[in-house]
Design an enzyme around this catalytic site. Structure first.
Site, PDB file in Angstrom:
ATOM      1  N   ASN A  82       0.807  -1.224   0.000  1.00 54.65           N
ATOM      2  CA  ASN A  82       0.000   0.000   0.000  1.00 54.65           C
ATOM      3  C   ASN A  82       0.838   1.271   0.000  1.00 54.65           C
ATOM      4  OD1 ASN A  82      -2.483   1.743   0.858  1.00 54.65           O
ATOM      5  ND2 ASN A  82      -0.971   2.053   2.483  1.00 54.65           N
ATOM      6  N   GLY A  84       2.852   4.413  -0.689  1.00 49.66           N
ATOM      7  CA  GLY A  84       2.991   5.139  -1.945  1.00 49.66           C
ATOM      8  C   GLY A  84       3.145   6.626  -1.710  1.00 49.66           C
ATOM      9  N   ASP A  88       4.457  15.085  -8.120  1.00 51.11           N
ATOM     10  CA  ASP A  88       3.846  15.463  -9.390  1.00 51.11           C
ATOM     11  C   ASP A  88       4.612  16.550 -10.135  1.00 51.11           C
ATOM     12  OD1 ASP A  88       1.897  13.705  -8.607  1.00 51.11           O
ATOM     13  OD2 ASP A  88       0.330  15.207  -8.297  1.00 51.11           O
ATOM     14  N   GLN A 144       1.494  13.308 -13.906  1.00 53.38           N
ATOM     15  CA  GLN A 144       1.849  12.125 -13.113  1.00 53.38           C
ATOM     16  C   GLN A 144       2.407  10.999 -13.996  1.00 53.38           C
ATOM     17  OE1 GLN A 144      -1.626  11.000 -10.710  1.00 53.38           O
ATOM     18  NE2 GLN A 144      -0.702  12.086  -8.988  1.00 53.38           N
ATOM     19  N   TYR A 147       3.956   8.567 -11.499  1.00 57.79           N
ATOM     20  CA  TYR A 147       2.958   7.846 -10.689  1.00 57.79           C
ATOM     21  C   TYR A 147       2.129   6.903 -11.569  1.00 57.79           C
ATOM     22  CZ  TYR A 147      -0.789   7.416  -7.130  1.00 57.79           C
ATOM     23  OH  TYR A 147      -1.699   6.958  -6.209  1.00 57.79           O
TER      24      TYR A 147
HETATM   25  N1  LIG Z   1      -5.579   8.727  -1.518  1.00 57.70           N
HETATM   26  C1  LIG Z   1      -6.009   8.439  -2.712  1.00 57.70           C
HETATM   27  O1  LIG Z   1      -6.943   9.061  -3.253  1.00 57.70           O
HETATM   28  C2  LIG Z   1      -5.422   7.310  -3.489  1.00 57.70           C
HETATM   29  C3  LIG Z   1      -5.996   6.997  -4.722  1.00 57.70           C
HETATM   30  C4  LIG Z   1      -5.480   5.942  -5.448  1.00 57.70           C
HETATM   31  C5  LIG Z   1      -4.420   5.220  -4.949  1.00 57.70           C
HETATM   32  N2  LIG Z   1      -3.875   5.555  -3.758  1.00 57.70           N
HETATM   33  C6  LIG Z   1      -2.753   4.761  -3.283  1.00 57.70           C
HETATM   34  O2  LIG Z   1      -3.062   4.233  -2.017  1.00 57.70           O
HETATM   35  C7  LIG Z   1      -1.882   4.104  -1.236  1.00 57.70           C
HETATM   36  C8  LIG Z   1      -2.062   4.823   0.091  1.00 57.70           C
HETATM   37  O3  LIG Z   1      -2.351   6.187  -0.163  1.00 57.70           O
HETATM   38  P1  LIG Z   1      -2.758   7.191   1.022  1.00 57.70           P
HETATM   39  O4  LIG Z   1      -3.476   8.305   0.379  1.00 57.70           O
HETATM   40  O5  LIG Z   1      -3.414   6.431   2.115  1.00 57.70           O
HETATM   41  O6  LIG Z   1      -1.304   7.698   1.483  1.00 57.70           O
HETATM   42  P2  LIG Z   1      -0.854   8.523   2.783  1.00 57.70           P
HETATM   43  O7  LIG Z   1      -2.039   8.923   3.609  1.00 57.70           O
HETATM   44  O8  LIG Z   1       0.070   9.571   2.287  1.00 57.70           O
HETATM   45  O9  LIG Z   1      -0.027   7.422   3.623  1.00 57.70           O
HETATM   46  C9  LIG Z   1       1.104   6.856   3.036  1.00 57.70           C
HETATM   47  C10 LIG Z   1       1.656   5.762   3.924  1.00 57.70           C
HETATM   48  O10 LIG Z   1       2.742   5.155   3.196  1.00 57.70           O
HETATM   49  C11 LIG Z   1       3.923   5.218   4.007  1.00 57.70           C
HETATM   50  N3  LIG Z   1       5.101   5.337   3.159  1.00 57.70           N
HETATM   51  C12 LIG Z   1       5.386   6.285   2.221  1.00 57.70           C
HETATM   52  N4  LIG Z   1       6.601   6.065   1.688  1.00 57.70           N
HETATM   53  C13 LIG Z   1       7.085   4.938   2.278  1.00 57.70           C
HETATM   54  C14 LIG Z   1       8.307   4.206   2.193  1.00 57.70           C
HETATM   55  N5  LIG Z   1       9.277   4.561   1.349  1.00 57.70           N
HETATM   56  N6  LIG Z   1       8.460   3.123   3.001  1.00 57.70           N
HETATM   57  C15 LIG Z   1       7.510   2.739   3.851  1.00 57.70           C
HETATM   58  N7  LIG Z   1       6.327   3.382   3.997  1.00 57.70           N
HETATM   59  C16 LIG Z   1       6.132   4.473   3.215  1.00 57.70           C
HETATM   60  C17 LIG Z   1       3.714   6.420   4.905  1.00 57.70           C
HETATM   61  O11 LIG Z   1       4.563   6.338   6.046  1.00 57.70           O
HETATM   62  P3  LIG Z   1       4.876   7.661   6.940  1.00 57.70           P
HETATM   63  O12 LIG Z   1       3.617   7.939   7.708  1.00 57.70           O
HETATM   64  O13 LIG Z   1       6.018   7.261   7.786  1.00 57.70           O
HETATM   65  O14 LIG Z   1       5.183   8.770   5.969  1.00 57.70           O
HETATM   66  C18 LIG Z   1       2.225   6.272   5.222  1.00 57.70           C
HETATM   67  O15 LIG Z   1       2.044   5.296   6.245  1.00 57.70           O
HETATM   68  C19 LIG Z   1      -0.753   4.678  -2.101  1.00 57.70           C
HETATM   69  O16 LIG Z   1      -0.081   3.627  -2.770  1.00 57.70           O
HETATM   70  C20 LIG Z   1      -1.476   5.551  -3.083  1.00 57.70           C
HETATM   71  O17 LIG Z   1      -0.754   5.715  -4.274  1.00 57.70           O
HETATM   72  C21 LIG Z   1      -4.348   6.581  -3.018  1.00 57.70           C
END
Ligand SMILES: NC(=O)c1ccc[n+]([C@@H]2O[C@H](COP(=O)([O-])OP(=O)(O)OC[C@H]3O[C@@H](n4cnc5c(N)ncnc54)[C@H](OP(=O)(O)O)[C@@H]3O)[C@@H](O)[C@H]2O)c1
Length: 241
Positions: A82, A84, A88, A144, A147
């Site tokens: 998960n 990510g 951008d 992106q 991405y």
């Molecule tokens: N939000 C959306 O609308 C959306 C839509 C489509 C897909 N996604 C995908 O869903 C996933 C989660 O998104 P989110 O919006 O929940 O993200 P988020 O709220 O920014 O949380 C990201 C999480 O990933 C961890 N992380 C980031 N870089 C890392 C690394 N190098 N090693 C280990 N952990 C890492 C962060 O850890 P820290 O807390 O320590 O920084 C945090 O726990 C991502 O892959 C994203 O691309 C999200």
């Protein structure tokens, strides 16, 4: 003790919702995170789910981190990729650092994690791997290229890995969320959301992290053994394929 589930980026956003849903479903859950110790401590205090810090873009760190999780909780039977980030920018302005950061964190991490659990899963003849891709890996998104490439890559990777391990009781699937109301999306200015994002979503709202967690729970169930190599979209009707 339920099956051991490891969620990368499990301390915030979608990952935190996935961890909570898995814990409520009886799994023994471990959350990985990168560096936000405060958020991780708050998450563990709230949920009781232990958090493990390592960088998923680093192969050796993944190997060591998974070994630590397995020493404490037992073999990883469910892996949710998960973690990510976004960096951008239009390609004509994108730096190599922006490109590599996103490819390393969002795509190479999936190799790093899967490579370090797949042999154990094959030996035990059971495994569930789910990767959180994105609508923007399916349709592409201006600004992106990094991405979109990483997220599309996760889909191809998962289809290949699904075929390699189908006879071993291991399923490999992908979820493509649309726009979900996490910090990643809240970082987008409200006027951009109102003018450019919400009008494109037939449901007229952002998704909730819990709605993605629900998809994960469905795919990792023992009873979901016939579903592999699939991509589930959860995007409010924004992009239909
Ligand atoms: N939000 C959306 O609308 C959306 C839509 C489509 C897909 N996604 C995908 O869903 C996933 C989660 O998104 P989110 O919006 O929940 O993200 P988020 O709220 O920014 O949380 C990201 C999480 O990933 C961890 N992380 C980031 N870089 C890392 C690394 N190098 N090693 C280990 N952990 C890492 C962060 O850890 P820290 O807390 O320590 O920084 C945090 O726990 C991502 O892959 C994203 O691309 C999200």
């Amino acid at each position: 003790m339920g099956r051991v589930a490891l969620v990368t980026g499990g301390t915030r956003g979608i990952g935190a919702a996935v961890c909570k849903a898995l814990a409520a479903g009886g799994y023994t859950v471990a959350a990985n995170y990168a560096g936000n110790d405060e958020a991780a401590a708050a998450f563990t205090a709230e949920t009781g789910v232990p958090a493990f810090k390592w960088d998923v873009s680093d192969f050796s760190a993944c190997k060591a981190g998974i070994a630590e999780v397995e020493a404490k909780l037992g073999p990883v039977e469910v892996l949710v990729n998960n973690a990510g980030i976004t960096r951008d920018g239009m390609l004509h302005k994108m730096s190599p650092e922006q490109w590599h950061a996103v490819i390393n964190t969002n795509l190479n991490s999936v190799f790093n994690m899967c490579r370090n659990v797949i042999e154990g899963m094959r030996e035990r003849s059971f495994g569930r791997i789910v990767s959180i891709s994105s609508i923007n890996g399916q349709k592409g998104q201006m600004g992106q290229t990094n991405y979109s490439a990483a997220k599309a890559g996760e889909i191809g990777f998962s289809k290949a890995l699904a075929q390699e391990n189908a006879r071993k009781g291991i399923t490999v699937n992908v979820i493509c969320p649309g726009y979900i109301g996490t910090e990643m999306v809240r970082a987008v200015p409200q006027d951009v959301l109102d003018k450019h994002v919400l009008p494109q979503i037939p449901l007229g709202r952002l998704g909730e992290p819990e709605e993605i967690a629900r998809c994960v729970l469905f795919l990792v169930a023992d009873e979901a053994g016939f579903i592999t190599g699939s991509t589930i979209t959860a995007n409010g009707g924004q992009y239909l394929i």
